[in-house]
Design a protein around this motif. Structure first.
Motif, PDB file in Angstrom:
ATOM      1  N   ILE A   1       8.629  -5.946  -7.141  1.00 36.02           N
ATOM      2  CA  ILE A   1       9.814  -5.529  -6.389  1.00 36.02           C
ATOM      3  C   ILE A   1      10.834  -6.658  -6.412  1.00 36.02           C
ATOM      4  O   ILE A   1      10.488  -7.824  -6.198  1.00 36.02           O
ATOM      5  CB  ILE A   1       9.484  -5.213  -4.916  1.00 36.02           C
ATOM      6  CG1 ILE A   1       8.294  -4.279  -4.789  1.00 36.02           C
ATOM      7  CG2 ILE A   1      10.710  -4.616  -4.207  1.00 36.02           C
ATOM      8  CD1 ILE A   1       7.761  -4.139  -3.363  1.00 36.02           C
TER       9      ILE A   1
ATOM     10  N   HIS B   1      10.636  -4.428   1.079  1.00 39.93           N
ATOM     11  CA  HIS B   1       9.435  -4.665   0.272  1.00 39.93           C
ATOM     12  C   HIS B   1       8.181  -4.246   1.036  1.00 39.93           C
ATOM     13  O   HIS B   1       7.271  -3.645   0.464  1.00 39.93           O
ATOM     14  CB  HIS B   1       9.308  -6.145  -0.096  1.00 39.93           C
ATOM     15  CG  HIS B   1      10.367  -6.641  -1.014  1.00 39.93           C
ATOM     16  ND1 HIS B   1      10.122  -7.616  -1.946  1.00 39.93           N
ATOM     17  CD2 HIS B   1      11.683  -6.332  -1.159  1.00 39.93           C
ATOM     18  CE1 HIS B   1      11.226  -7.893  -2.613  1.00 39.93           C
ATOM     19  NE2 HIS B   1      12.185  -7.122  -2.138  1.00 39.93           N
ATOM     20  N   TYR B   2       8.151  -4.591   2.314  1.00 41.07           N
ATOM     21  CA  TYR B   2       6.962  -4.283   3.116  1.00 41.07           C
ATOM     22  C   TYR B   2       6.719  -2.786   3.213  1.00 41.07           C
ATOM     23  O   TYR B   2       5.586  -2.328   3.099  1.00 41.07           O
ATOM     24  CB  TYR B   2       7.079  -4.897   4.522  1.00 41.07           C
ATOM     25  CG  TYR B   2       7.199  -6.398   4.486  1.00 41.07           C
ATOM     26  CD1 TYR B   2       6.292  -7.173   3.785  1.00 41.07           C
ATOM     27  CD2 TYR B   2       8.239  -7.040   5.144  1.00 41.07           C
ATOM     28  CE1 TYR B   2       6.409  -8.557   3.734  1.00 41.07           C
ATOM     29  CE2 TYR B   2       8.368  -8.420   5.103  1.00 41.07           C
ATOM     30  CZ  TYR B   2       7.445  -9.175   4.396  1.00 41.07           C
ATOM     31  OH  TYR B   2       7.574 -10.526   4.342  1.00 41.07           O
TER      32      TYR B   2
ATOM     33  N   ARG C   1       5.563  -1.445  -0.153  1.00 40.57           N
ATOM     34  CA  ARG C   1       4.158  -1.817  -0.360  1.00 40.57           C
ATOM     35  C   ARG C   1       3.220  -0.933   0.480  1.00 40.57           C
ATOM     36  O   ARG C   1       2.135  -0.567   0.025  1.00 40.57           O
ATOM     37  CB  ARG C   1       3.933  -3.288  -0.014  1.00 40.57           C
ATOM     38  CG  ARG C   1       4.502  -4.238  -1.041  1.00 40.57           C
ATOM     39  CD  ARG C   1       4.414  -5.687  -0.561  1.00 40.57           C
ATOM     40  NE  ARG C   1       5.024  -6.597  -1.495  1.00 40.57           N
ATOM     41  CZ  ARG C   1       4.395  -7.143  -2.534  1.00 40.57           C
ATOM     42  NH1 ARG C   1       3.125  -6.878  -2.755  1.00 40.57           N
ATOM     43  NH2 ARG C   1       5.034  -7.960  -3.344  1.00 40.57           N
ATOM     44  N   GLN C   2       3.633  -0.573   1.691  1.00 38.78           N
ATOM     45  CA  GLN C   2       2.806   0.307   2.531  1.00 38.78           C
ATOM     46  C   GLN C   2       2.633   1.672   1.868  1.00 38.78           C
ATOM     47  O   GLN C   2       1.520   2.201   1.819  1.00 38.78           O
ATOM     48  CB  GLN C   2       3.433   0.477   3.917  1.00 38.78           C
ATOM     49  CG  GLN C   2       3.280  -0.744   4.789  1.00 38.78           C
ATOM     50  CD  GLN C   2       4.025  -0.592   6.109  1.00 38.78           C
ATOM     51  OE1 GLN C   2       5.067   0.056   6.183  1.00 38.78           O
ATOM     52  NE2 GLN C   2       3.492  -1.208   7.150  1.00 38.78           N
TER      53      GLN C   2
ATOM     54  N   GLY D   1       2.863   2.198  -1.246  1.00 35.77           N
ATOM     55  CA  GLY D   1       2.095   1.928  -2.459  1.00 35.77           C
ATOM     56  C   GLY D   1       0.598   1.861  -2.240  1.00 35.77           C
ATOM     57  O   GLY D   1      -0.175   2.166  -3.148  1.00 35.77           O
ATOM     58  N   VAL D   2       0.178   1.482  -1.053  1.00 31.28           N
ATOM     59  CA  VAL D   2      -1.257   1.427  -0.767  1.00 31.28           C
ATOM     60  C   VAL D   2      -1.866   2.816  -0.938  1.00 31.28           C
ATOM     61  O   VAL D   2      -2.877   2.987  -1.625  1.00 31.28           O
ATOM     62  CB  VAL D   2      -1.535   0.883   0.655  1.00 31.28           C
ATOM     63  CG1 VAL D   2      -2.991   1.083   1.047  1.00 31.28           C
ATOM     64  CG2 VAL D   2      -1.155  -0.589   0.742  1.00 31.28           C
TER      65      VAL D   2
ATOM     66  N   PHE E   1       0.738  -3.937  -6.524  1.00 29.10           N
ATOM     67  CA  PHE E   1       1.916  -4.799  -6.491  1.00 29.10           C
ATOM     68  C   PHE E   1       1.588  -6.256  -6.783  1.00 29.10           C
ATOM     69  O   PHE E   1       0.623  -6.810  -6.255  1.00 29.10           O
ATOM     70  CB  PHE E   1       2.607  -4.712  -5.125  1.00 29.10           C
ATOM     71  CG  PHE E   1       3.423  -3.472  -4.949  1.00 29.10           C
ATOM     72  CD1 PHE E   1       4.646  -3.333  -5.570  1.00 29.10           C
ATOM     73  CD2 PHE E   1       2.954  -2.434  -4.161  1.00 29.10           C
ATOM     74  CE1 PHE E   1       5.406  -2.186  -5.407  1.00 29.10           C
ATOM     75  CE2 PHE E   1       3.705  -1.281  -3.987  1.00 29.10           C
ATOM     76  CZ  PHE E   1       4.933  -1.158  -4.617  1.00 29.10           C
TER      77      PHE E   1
ATOM     78  N   ASN F   1       2.246 -10.008  -6.157  1.00 26.65           N
ATOM     79  CA  ASN F   1       2.679 -10.698  -4.940  1.00 26.65           C
ATOM     80  C   ASN F   1       3.722 -11.779  -5.183  1.00 26.65           C
ATOM     81  O   ASN F   1       4.588 -12.002  -4.347  1.00 26.65           O
ATOM     82  CB  ASN F   1       1.473 -11.298  -4.211  1.00 26.65           C
ATOM     83  CG  ASN F   1       0.610 -10.228  -3.597  1.00 26.65           C
ATOM     84  OD1 ASN F   1       1.107  -9.251  -3.077  1.00 26.65           O
ATOM     85  ND2 ASN F   1      -0.685 -10.405  -3.691  1.00 26.65           N
TER      86      ASN F   1
ATOM     87  N   GLU G   1       8.545 -13.767  -5.909  1.00 22.28           N
ATOM     88  CA  GLU G   1       9.442 -12.819  -5.254  1.00 22.28           C
ATOM     89  C   GLU G   1      10.875 -13.114  -5.685  1.00 22.28           C
ATOM     90  O   GLU G   1      11.251 -14.278  -5.833  1.00 22.28           O
ATOM     91  CB  GLU G   1       9.359 -12.946  -3.737  1.00 22.28           C
ATOM     92  CG  GLU G   1       8.054 -12.465  -3.154  1.00 22.28           C
ATOM     93  CD  GLU G   1       8.061 -12.489  -1.640  1.00 22.28           C
ATOM     94  OE1 GLU G   1       8.744 -13.344  -1.040  1.00 22.28           O
ATOM     95  OE2 GLU G   1       7.379 -11.636  -1.049  1.00 22.28           O
TER      96      GLU G   1
END
Length: 174
Positions: A106, A119-120, A123-124, A126-127, A133, A135, A138
């Motif tokens: 991202i 992003h957070y 990512r949620q 995406g789980v 992802f 890490n 960035e």
């Protein structure tokens, strides 16, 4: 064989700096890597139009399926991802889930936090759909602090271009 990266911008705006990050990424690819930019100007997800899926959705899902990796450019809207990006995630998650096992990174350009809060949330989501992802590194750009983009949304900052190149190498090797 070429490594295929699909760029997905969460912004539909013509001079989007998030889309500008993707255009810049396409210019600093690792060797044997190709880049394609997806169009996520899709109809809102609605089960009533899911079967058959609209043509634009079918094209998008095929792009995701054929990609080896995904590079998201995620603007931050109200501390979250844009509606357009969440809609695209939802459409591609429908059975069969074409996100399953895709590696992704991202980048973002935004206000004071550079879009990092989006992003957070991405990512949620995406789980659940099993996006894997990367890490680090960035890449977030505080677009109102300094001269990073021209008036058309094109990246002009060489340091950020180098960060993008490093990110793409890491994504390729992930």
């Amino acid at each position: 064989m070429s490594f295929r990266i699909l760029g997905i911008s969460g912004s539909l705006r013509k001079a989007s700096t998030n889309t500008g990050l993707l255009h810049a990424a396409a210019k600093v690819l690792p060797p044997n890597t190709t880049f394609e930019l997806a169009d996520i100007n899709l109809p809102l997800f609605n089960e009533d139009i899911e079967n058959p899926q609209p043509e634009a959705v079918q094209k998008f899902r095929k792009q995701v399926e054929q990609a080896d990796a995904i590079l998201f450019a995620s603007p931050e809207n109200n501390y979250s991802v844009s509606a357009a990006l969440k809609n695209a995630v939802d459409w591609a998650s429908r059975a069969p889930n074409v996100w399953n096992g895709k590696v992704a990174a991202i980048v973002s350009s935004g206000g004071g936090a550079g879009g990092v809060r989006s992003h957070y949330h991405l990512r949620q989501s995406g789980v659940y759909v099993n996006i894997l992802f990367l890490n680090r590194p960035e890449v977030t750009v505080r677009r109102y602090e300094g001269a990073h983009f021209d008036t058309d949304g094109n990246l002009t900052n060489e340091a950020v271009q180098k960060q993008l190149a490093d990110l793409l190498v890491a994504l390729h090797d992930y």
